[in-house]
Structure formats: structure tokens, C-alpha cells
Write a protein that holds these residues in place. Sequence first.
Motif, PDB file in Angstrom:
ATOM      1  N   ASP A 131      -5.587   3.765   7.884  1.00  0.00           N
ATOM      2  CA  ASP A 131      -6.412   4.950   7.650  1.00  0.00           C
ATOM      3  C   ASP A 131      -5.555   6.139   7.200  1.00  0.00           C
ATOM      4  OD1 ASP A 131      -5.445   4.987  10.379  1.00  0.00           O
ATOM      5  OD2 ASP A 131      -6.856   6.621  10.798  1.00  0.00           O
ATOM      6  N   GLN A 132      -4.304   6.198   7.632  1.00  0.00           N
ATOM      7  CA  GLN A 132      -3.409   7.271   7.188  1.00  0.00           C
ATOM      8  C   GLN A 132      -3.043   7.077   5.711  1.00  0.00           C
ATOM      9  OE1 GLN A 132      -0.386   6.501  10.127  1.00  0.00           O
ATOM     10  NE2 GLN A 132      -0.950   8.325  11.308  1.00  0.00           N
ATOM     11  N   ILE A 133      -2.798   5.842   5.342  1.00  0.00           N
ATOM     12  CA  ILE A 133      -2.475   5.552   3.940  1.00  0.00           C
ATOM     13  C   ILE A 133      -3.682   5.837   3.060  1.00  0.00           C
ATOM     14  CG2 ILE A 133      -1.784   3.735   2.332  1.00  0.00           C
ATOM     15  CD1 ILE A 133      -0.225   2.483   4.707  1.00  0.00           C
ATOM     16  N   GLU A 134      -4.867   5.481   3.543  1.00  0.00           N
ATOM     17  CA  GLU A 134      -6.094   5.765   2.786  1.00  0.00           C
ATOM     18  C   GLU A 134      -6.296   7.268   2.612  1.00  0.00           C
ATOM     19  OE1 GLU A 134      -9.279   2.275   3.574  1.00  0.00           O
ATOM     20  OE2 GLU A 134      -8.700   3.416   5.364  1.00  0.00           O
ATOM     21  N   ALA A 135      -6.042   8.043   3.660  1.00  0.00           N
ATOM     22  CA  ALA A 135      -6.189   9.502   3.573  1.00  0.00           C
ATOM     23  C   ALA A 135      -5.219  10.080   2.544  1.00  0.00           C
ATOM     24  CB  ALA A 135      -5.966  10.137   4.944  1.00  0.00           C
TER      25      ALA A 135
ATOM     26  N   ALA B 286       0.840  -1.198   0.000  1.00  0.00           N
ATOM     27  CA  ALA B 286       0.000   0.000   0.000  1.00  0.00           C
ATOM     28  C   ALA B 286       0.875   1.249   0.000  1.00  0.00           C
ATOM     29  CB  ALA B 286      -0.941  -0.012   1.194  1.00  0.00           C
ATOM     30  N   LYS B 287       1.923   1.250   0.817  1.00  0.00           N
ATOM     31  CA  LYS B 287       2.837   2.396   0.870  1.00  0.00           C
ATOM     32  C   LYS B 287       3.544   2.588  -0.467  1.00  0.00           C
ATOM     33  CE  LYS B 287       3.972   2.390   5.776  1.00  0.00           C
ATOM     34  NZ  LYS B 287       5.072   2.809   6.646  1.00  0.00           N
ATOM     35  N   LEU B 288       3.992   1.494  -1.058  1.00  0.00           N
ATOM     36  CA  LEU B 288       4.683   1.582  -2.341  1.00  0.00           C
ATOM     37  C   LEU B 288       3.748   2.051  -3.451  1.00  0.00           C
ATOM     38  CD1 LEU B 288       6.796  -1.676  -2.017  1.00  0.00           C
ATOM     39  CD2 LEU B 288       7.701   0.667  -2.051  1.00  0.00           C
ATOM     40  N   GLY B 289       2.509   1.598  -3.425  1.00  0.00           N
ATOM     41  CA  GLY B 289       1.529   2.057  -4.403  1.00  0.00           C
ATOM     42  C   GLY B 289       1.268   3.548  -4.272  1.00  0.00           C
ATOM     43  N   LEU B 290       1.200   4.010  -3.038  1.00  0.00           N
ATOM     44  CA  LEU B 290       1.023   5.431  -2.764  1.00  0.00           C
ATOM     45  C   LEU B 290       2.227   6.229  -3.274  1.00  0.00           C
ATOM     46  CD1 LEU B 290      -0.842   7.463  -1.319  1.00  0.00           C
ATOM     47  CD2 LEU B 290       0.483   7.024   0.753  1.00  0.00           C
ATOM     48  N   TYR B 291       3.414   5.709  -3.011  1.00  0.00           N
ATOM     49  CA  TYR B 291       4.644   6.356  -3.480  1.00  0.00           C
ATOM     50  C   TYR B 291       4.655   6.431  -5.012  1.00  0.00           C
ATOM     51  CZ  TYR B 291       9.560   6.902  -4.674  1.00  0.00           C
ATOM     52  OH  TYR B 291      10.738   7.333  -5.227  1.00  0.00           O
ATOM     53  N   ARG B 292       4.295   5.318  -5.658  1.00  0.00           N
ATOM     54  CA  ARG B 292       4.262   5.293  -7.126  1.00  0.00           C
ATOM     55  C   ARG B 292       3.275   6.323  -7.670  1.00  0.00           C
ATOM     56  NH1 ARG B 292       3.918  -0.458  -9.480  1.00  0.00           N
ATOM     57  NH2 ARG B 292       6.184  -0.340  -9.398  1.00  0.00           N
ATOM     58  N   ALA B 293       2.096   6.421  -7.040  1.00  0.00           N
ATOM     59  CA  ALA B 293       1.087   7.395  -7.481  1.00  0.00           C
ATOM     60  C   ALA B 293       1.609   8.823  -7.318  1.00  0.00           C
ATOM     61  CB  ALA B 293      -0.205   7.202  -6.692  1.00  0.00           C
ATOM     62  N   MET B 294       2.301   9.066  -6.232  1.00  0.00           N
ATOM     63  CA  MET B 294       2.858  10.393  -5.978  1.00  0.00           C
ATOM     64  C   MET B 294       3.873  10.765  -7.066  1.00  0.00           C
ATOM     65  SD  MET B 294       4.377  11.739  -2.356  1.00  0.00           S
ATOM     66  CE  MET B 294       6.072  11.308  -2.627  1.00  0.00           C
ATOM     67  N   LEU B 295       4.747   9.817  -7.408  1.00  0.00           N
ATOM     68  CA  LEU B 295       5.737  10.082  -8.467  1.00  0.00           C
ATOM     69  C   LEU B 295       5.064  10.308  -9.814  1.00  0.00           C
ATOM     70  CD1 LEU B 295       8.759   7.663  -7.900  1.00  0.00           C
ATOM     71  CD2 LEU B 295       8.598  10.094  -7.386  1.00  0.00           C
ATOM     72  N   GLU B 296       4.063   9.471 -10.132  1.00  0.00           N
ATOM     73  CA  GLU B 296       3.360   9.600 -11.414  1.00  0.00           C
ATOM     74  C   GLU B 296       2.730  10.971 -11.569  1.00  0.00           C
ATOM     75  OE1 GLU B 296       0.581   6.362 -11.335  1.00  0.00           O
ATOM     76  OE2 GLU B 296       2.098   4.874 -11.883  1.00  0.00           O
ATOM     77  N   GLN B 297       2.258  11.539 -10.456  1.00  0.00           N
ATOM     78  CA  GLN B 297       1.593  12.847 -10.502  1.00  0.00           C
ATOM     79  C   GLN B 297       2.561  14.006 -10.306  1.00  0.00           C
ATOM     80  OE1 GLN B 297      -1.864  12.963  -7.910  1.00  0.00           O
ATOM     81  NE2 GLN B 297      -2.358  10.838  -8.413  1.00  0.00           N
ATOM     82  N   GLY B 298       3.829  13.701 -10.063  1.00  0.00           N
ATOM     83  CA  GLY B 298       4.819  14.759  -9.847  1.00  0.00           C
ATOM     84  C   GLY B 298       4.611  15.506  -8.541  1.00  0.00           C
ATOM     85  N   ILE B 299       4.030  14.835  -7.563  1.00  0.00           N
ATOM     86  CA  ILE B 299       3.760  15.444  -6.259  1.00  0.00           C
ATOM     87  C   ILE B 299       4.937  15.175  -5.331  1.00  0.00           C
ATOM     88  CG2 ILE B 299       2.205  15.438  -4.255  1.00  0.00           C
ATOM     89  CD1 ILE B 299       0.818  16.402  -6.775  1.00  0.00           C
ATOM     90  N   ARG B 300       5.376  16.183  -4.629  1.00  0.00           N
ATOM     91  CA  ARG B 300       6.455  16.019  -3.656  1.00  0.00           C
ATOM     92  C   ARG B 300       5.841  15.817  -2.271  1.00  0.00           C
ATOM     93  NH1 ARG B 300      10.754  16.188  -5.911  1.00  0.00           N
ATOM     94  NH2 ARG B 300      12.424  17.014  -4.665  1.00  0.00           N
TER      95      ARG B 300
END
Length: 141
Positions: free
Chosen positions: A123-127, A81-95
Amino acid sequence: MSDFDFPVVLHPQPEGGFVVFFPDIPEAITQGEDEDEALLVAADALETALSMYVDERKPLPVPSSPMKGQKTVSPSALECAKLGLYRAMLEQGIRKAELARRLGWHLPQVDRLFDLNHASRLDQIEAAARALGRHIEVRVA
């Protein structure tokens, strides 16, 4: 199969045991006395290597398709879940700072969210996923 289910190679050693490596992640290499131990320590090696990608803010490797009969290893569900979140952040160019702003969190809270050794709450990862326009899916297979 998860987005982080990586094929693993178990190479038997003449003196006994196995050397374990991941074709998609050259940084992940380890060894075990028997196949079960080798696969168990392979998960740790995988998580450590993927942590290095996160720490260095590099894109995560994409698992190749396993060959017929080839075993695969993936991180724990929380780490996926954390890695998926990280990947999504990179894909969107979000720091991280922007994610912290969107969540109304302090930067150290976001840093812990991406620390694979930290037991973050789901719940933090979901947020955080919602802040990126994504959601977390949990399946039992």
C-alpha cells in the motif's frame, strides 16, 4: 515477462559449477555449484547490483531480449514494484524530497521505500505510485 527480467549467462567451469553473469548488468556476477543454485544466487546478485544503481541514483539498465532458450532472472515482485517506482521517479525528474512532500512523509520513509532489502508494504508503494501519476499492476502468469 517483467520490465526487470534480465537474460543470464551460465558459464560451466572445468572444476565444476557455473559462473553466472548478466550481459546487461556487468556488476552482477556470481557462481553456483549446479544450475539451480546458480540461478538462485543470480537473483541475489541481480538485486544487489540494481540496489547499487538506486543508491547511486543512476538510471536502471533495460533488459535485452533473451536469445532462444536463454534463461532469465528477475527480482522479487515487491522489488520489481520498487524498481518501477524508482524508474518512474527518475523519468519525471522527481527527487526523494519532492516525493516525500507529495506523500506527506518524512524522508527516511521514502528512503526505505527504495531500499530493496526493506520489506515495504504494498500500500505504501501504491501510494507513492499514485503521487507520481502511476499505478501498480500485479499479475500472476
